[in-house]
Design an enzyme around this catalytic site. Structure first.
Site, PDB file in Angstrom:
ATOM      1  N   ASP A  95       0.983  -1.325   0.083  1.00  0.00           N
ATOM      2  CA  ASP A  95      -0.080   0.180  -0.068  1.00  0.00           C
ATOM      3  C   ASP A  95       1.035   1.191   0.059  1.00  0.00           C
ATOM      4  O   ASP A  95       1.354   1.652   1.068  1.00  0.00           O
ATOM      5  CB  ASP A  95      -0.958  -0.039   1.257  1.00  0.00           C
TER       6      ASP A  95
ATOM      7  N   ASP B 237      -2.543   0.593   7.165  1.00  0.00           N
ATOM      8  CA  ASP B 237      -1.790   0.612   5.821  1.00  0.00           C
ATOM      9  C   ASP B 237      -1.191  -0.964   5.676  1.00  0.00           C
ATOM     10  O   ASP B 237      -1.043  -1.581   4.446  1.00  0.00           O
ATOM     11  CB  ASP B 237      -0.563   1.490   5.993  1.00  0.00           C
TER      12      ASP B 237
ATOM     13  N   GLU C 155      -1.471  -1.328  -5.385  1.00  0.00           N
ATOM     14  CA  GLU C 155      -2.841  -0.566  -5.681  1.00  0.00           C
ATOM     15  C   GLU C 155      -2.396   0.053  -7.188  1.00  0.00           C
ATOM     16  O   GLU C 155      -1.351   0.762  -7.272  1.00  0.00           O
ATOM     17  CB  GLU C 155      -2.880   0.366  -4.675  1.00  0.00           C
TER      18      GLU C 155
END
Length: 159
Positions: free
Chosen positions: A7, A139, A67
């Site tokens: 992330d 996170d 991501e």
């Protein structure tokens, strides 16, 4: 197979290493790389690269999942996240590690059952899937969600 979920961010980057064996996941290591926000962007990118490089060397993942960039209301944030993504991708490719990317909405749908799931719902599902009872940083949880999602779809399985 060892999956590394990322992330990315320039203040902090979540990571999570999972072992996928058959239909089971085992947590290897998860955490957050906290970057020195008083440093220049270039220095933070180098710090991210260096710290992630060390983790990759230690654990030797089979693949990295990250991501996809999402441009919402703040284009500047998207560009900064894009730079953090680049540092992570370069780290993986320097070890010949395959990199996969998924939209956040797809991951939320696959893990929590709906694409607009909030961070708390996603974290609850990650903790349940991995049987984690202690605290898990947000996170790191997001990174683990990416790794779980990839592990399930790469074997044609759904949660």
């Amino acid at each position: 197979m060892i999956i590394l979920g990322i992330d990315p961010g320039l203040r902090k980057t979540g990571y999570g290493f999972l072992r996928k064996s058959g239909g089971d996941f085992t947590l290897i290591k998860a955490g957050v790389i906290k970057l020195d926000t008083k440093s220049s962007t270039h220095d933070r990118l180098f710090q991210l690269f260096t710290e992630l490089n060390s983790l990759v060397k230690e654990i030797k993942p089979s693949c990295m999942v990250i991501e996809k960039v999402f441009i919402g209301k703040n284009a500047r944030s998207a560009f900064l996240i894009g730079e953090a993504r680049a540092a992570c991708i370069i780290t993986a490719l320097s070890y010949s590690i395959a990199v996969y990317e998924y939209a956040t909405r797809a991951v939320k749908q696959g893990i929590a059952g709906y694409g607009d799931a909030n961070k708390e719902a996603l974290q609850r599902m990650v903790k349940m899937i991995l049987n984690i009872n202690n605290e898990l940083e947000e996170d790191a949880s997001d990174a683990l969600a990416l790794a779980i999602f990839h592990g399930n779809i790469s074997y044609g399985m759904r949660i």
